[in-house]
Structure formats: C-alpha cells, structure tokens
Design an enzyme around this catalytic site. Structure first.
Site: not given
Length: 523
Positions: A141, A284
């Site tokens: 912050k 694959h």
C-alpha cells in the site's frame, strides 16, 4: 518527489531462504540495517551478518509459538507512514517509530502443506500465515516509500538495480513489486478459502464436496513460445503446491512447449496408475505404448514394441528412477520429453547426448480435482480414481477368464482409462508383465475404435485381451474384437442389450467380465 529512494532499514521474514544470504549481504553492503525474525535471523547470523531481532525493535517478545511477532504498531507504523506527510512524520517520531524502507517476506507454505496426503487438520490451520500477509499488504500500500519483496525470484534484479543506483530503487520498481505483493496475498487467501471450504472441521477433505465458490488463481510460472499452434500465445501457471507437471524440475533440454506439457501430464497420470515399474509413450495425449517390467528398460522395450512408428517424437512417462541402461535405450529414439521421479547420474549422462531432449523430474502426486474451462464458466469434477480388482469383477459369460487373462484385462483396463473415448485397448502378458498391443482412441464409433486398435497393432493380436472404456450397445463391437484375435474382454456392462452382447460372447467362446464402472475421457 524523487524517483529513486534509498533503503536504510529492511525487515526480513521468510519461509523460503533460497538466495536470502546473498540478497541480505547486498543490502548490508549499502549500510542497510537488517531486522529479522526467528529462523530467518538465525540463517543471516550463521552467514556472519549483523541482524537486529524484531523483539528488540518492538520492545515486545515473540510469543504464542511465533504467532505474534510482527503484529505491532512499531512494525506497521514504520512501514505505513508516509514520509512526505508532516503529520505522519510527527506521529511516528512522537512514538519513537523508525521507518522501515523494505519488507522481504514470503509466506508459510500453505498450499504445499494442504496438498500433502493425510495432512492433519490442525497442521493445515497452523500453516495459515497472519503476520506475513499483513506486512506485505502494508508495504504494498505504501509503495511510494517502501519496497516490498514477496518472492525469491526478485532478488537478482533487485541486487542489480541497487548496485547500479548506489543502494536506491526506482518508483517503477516499487510499483511493480507492490502489484506483485497484492497478487501474492490474493492468491494465498484464495488458496486458504478454497481448501477450508472443502474441509469439515477437524476432518480430512471430503472428495465429494465441491466448493461453493471456485477460485482459480495461479501464478505464472513461465511464458511459453506459443500455444497448441504458433499463432496462439500461451503461458504456464502453477497452483503453488510444488507438485505435478506444472512444478516439475527441468534438468535439461529445450524450452517446454504447451503441447509438451499437456502430453507429459497425460503420460504421468497414466504411469501413476501402476505400483509395478511402468513406462508409457504418449502421442497427442493418447498412449501409443504402455509396458510393465521388472526393470525400467524392460518396461520401456515393451512399451516401444507396441507401436514403434507412433512412438517417434512422443513423450515418455516412467514411474521409477531411470537408470543408465534404460536411458541408453531411450536415447536411440527421437523423443520430445521424459518425465520420471528421478534419474541416476549415468542416466543423465546418456540423455545429455540428446541436447534438445527435455528431461523432467517431479514429486509423485495426483490432483484431487479436475477443472475444465467451457465458454462462460468451468466444470469441476473429482479425479477419476476409481479402480477395480480381480475380486470385484463380475464374470458375465459361460467361460470364465483364466488367471492370465484376468491379469492382462486389469492391465488393459487401467490403460483404457487414459485413452480418449471411444476407446478400445488390446493387451497381453509378456513373460508375466502387461504390454499394450493396439490402441483405438477417440473414435466416434466403438466398432471403429476396435478396428483402429487392431489396425495399429505392431504385435500379434491372437490371444490378446481387450478393454472397452464403456459398454457395448450392440454385439458388433465385440464381434470385431473377437475377429481381431482377442480371447477375453473387460467392459463396464450396463447396456440395455447386455444380454445380446453376452450371447454373442458365448457364441464366440470369449470370456467377458463387467466392471460396473466406466472411464469416459472426453478431453
């Protein structure tokens, strides 16, 4: 407001101490005061660095087994006060609070702890970091004045910038670090919420309980050259567990591609099915060969013999440490990647002759849930961990399978689970070990899957067994398998026409067993 700001005091409190000493030594070289906690302070002192304890800074001892050490106004006031605001400066001076210009924090390894099989509920809760996220958020912050370092991967670039700027960091760097810290705490909180939502208090996770809110937050692990095709951009993300293909350690070879990772995940999932030494060759996402053996080289030779043509350019999964003999055999074939729990030095030397070959080592683990994205949302399901044994099979035909047929069918069934549906797998026993003979994957018709699996067979089909991932709606698929040479079939059963299929099996002299469960694999 100056763009570059110096660091005069740094607070260090880390779980992962990788690179910590080198980074802290760089800070000390610029006369930065090092303030630290517990094990971090000890690691720094052991390296010969001067460290101030957090309790000395706050005037309050660490307590409650370390649960309370940085949750103090001196810490957060030192981080959060704005140096350009006169009121803030007067307030901290009035209370004797000095500025903290850098916060170096990484959090308790919650995800890794929660991912451990059988981990106790109390241990999961105890690994929820409180002070760490609070410091990260405070520092993030106030990024105008404070640099927040939330990951060890930041150390090299920060060392370079500090050395280039005489111990100062730029505004752009502080802003980048701030955004990363907020992303870190957001992912951490999401992991906690998701884990606890599925945990009845004090009990292990209930696999059947789906989270009410699906939080898919992951950290980018690597940017990939492209996705499934060169025109698609892609990246790899990790869930922070330290487990699985996304967190595997690459020991050698070219950069992993999107398709490599998908195939490696498929073959690792398959070989993880077996307690015995197993090797799977994947192309694959479908197996072109799977073998079991007394050694890795035996299992590999059986897997390769099933379809040596398709194996070219595939990826290999092995569920044992790879030794030199196996590595020398594998090195004879063009392979894209190999994954295994470990490799001997002899194996690595043999594989090093193939410089482009990607070699991965990973910790064995299976994901408890599978997440699939669809347009507009996600599908979530438990991992398909259902299994069958010889005792749970139901013999449907007049002829009972022999013990050898039963063992071969159970092997084929486990492989079939990892083949795209519709799936048919032909298999046999070779010297008592399972070996695929033909794999029919991803066909729209189960009859075509049976024909395709037979067509792909590089070994004799006569005397094999077959597995089907789902029931036969008509006898024609079973008849095709019998015509190919199989003598026994394992399938789920449950079709309205089971009686017709069983009658066909009896007519053909086949043994057929029902599992009572199916293994559709659609994607």
């Amino acid at each position: 407001m100056s763009d570059l700001k110096s660091v005069q005091r740094a607070l260090l409190s880390v779980t992962d101490k990788t690179g910590l000493v080198e980074f802290a030594r760089t800070l000390a070289g610029f006369r930065v005061e090092l303030v630290s906690t517990g094990g971090t302070a000890k690691a720094l002192r052991d390296a010969g660095l001067t460290v101030r304890d957090i309790s000395d800074l706050t005037g309050f001892p660490e307590m409650l087994d370390g649960r309370v050490k940085t949750l103090h106004p001196v810490v957060h006031g030192g981080i959060l006060h704005r140096r350009e605001d006169p009121e803030h400066v007067r307030a901290v001076e009035a209370h004797g609070i000095g500025p903290i210009d850098m916060v170096i924090v990484n959090l308790y390894a919650f995800e890794k702890t929660a991912a451990r099989p059988g981990v106790a509920f109390e241990e999961i809760v105890e690994n929820i970091d409180i002070g760490g996220p609070s410091m990260l958020r405070s520092a993030a912050k106030n990024f105008e004045d404070v640099a927040v370092v939330s990951g060890v991967d930041e150390y090299p670039a920060l060392i370079e910038e500090l050395q280039a700027n005489g111990g100062k960091l730029s505004h752009a760097t502080r802003w980048r670090l701030s955004k990363k810290a907020f992303a870190t705490t957001a992912a951490y909180d999401a992991a906690i919420a998701t884990t606890l939502e599925a945990l009845p208090e004090g009990q292990p996770a209930d696999a059947g309980t789906m989270p009410q809110t699906l939080r898919v937050i992951a950290k980018q692990q690597a940017s990939l050259r492209y996705g499934e095709n060169p025109h698609q951009s892609a990246a790899l993300y990790t869930d922070g567990s330290g487990l699985g293909i996304a967190n595997a350690e690459q020991l050698q070879g070219k950069e992993l591609s999107y398709n490599n990772l998908v195939d490696l995940d498929a073959c690792w999932s398959l070989v993880s099915e077996f307690d015995a030494c197993a090797v799977a060759i994947i192309k694959h996402t479908n197996p072109c060969g799977v073998g079991i053996g007394a050694t890795v080289v035996e299992a590999y030779q059986r897997a390769l013999a099933a379809d040596p043509v398709s194996a070219f350019g595939g990826v290999i999964g092995i569920n044992r440490t790879v030794d030199g003999a196996a590595a020398q055999e594998i090195a004879k074939l063009f392979v894209e990647a190999i994954v295994a729990p470990d490799f001997t030095s002899e194996a690595l030397a043999a594989l090093a002759t193939k410089k482009n070959l990607r070699v991965l080592r990973l910790r064995p683990a299976k994901a408890p849930r599978v997440i699939k994205q669809i347009s507009g949302g996600y599908l979530v399901q438990d991992d398909d961990s259902a299994s069958v044994t010889a005792d749970t099979l139901k013999v449907a035909t007049a002829r009972k399978p022999t013990p050898e047929e039963t063992e071969a069918m159970l092997f084929a069934w486990r492989v079939c689970k990892h083949v795209k549906s519709n799936a048919i797998v032909y298999a046999r026993l070779d010297a008592g070990f399972g070996q695929t003979v033909g794999v029919g994957a991803g066909q729209m018709s189960r009859v075509d899957a049976a024909r395709f699996g037979a067509m792909k067979a590089a070994l004799p089909l006569q005397g094999t067994v077959a597995a089907s991932d789902a029931f036969f709606p008509f006898p024609d698929g079973l008849e095709t398998i019998a015509e190919a040479g199989a003598t026994a079939i394992i399938q789920p059963g449950g079709s309205m026409r089971d009686a017709d299929v069983v009658a066909a099996a009896d007519r053909l002299g086949l043994a057929m067993v029902f599992t009572g469960i199916r293994h559709f694999r659609h994607g």
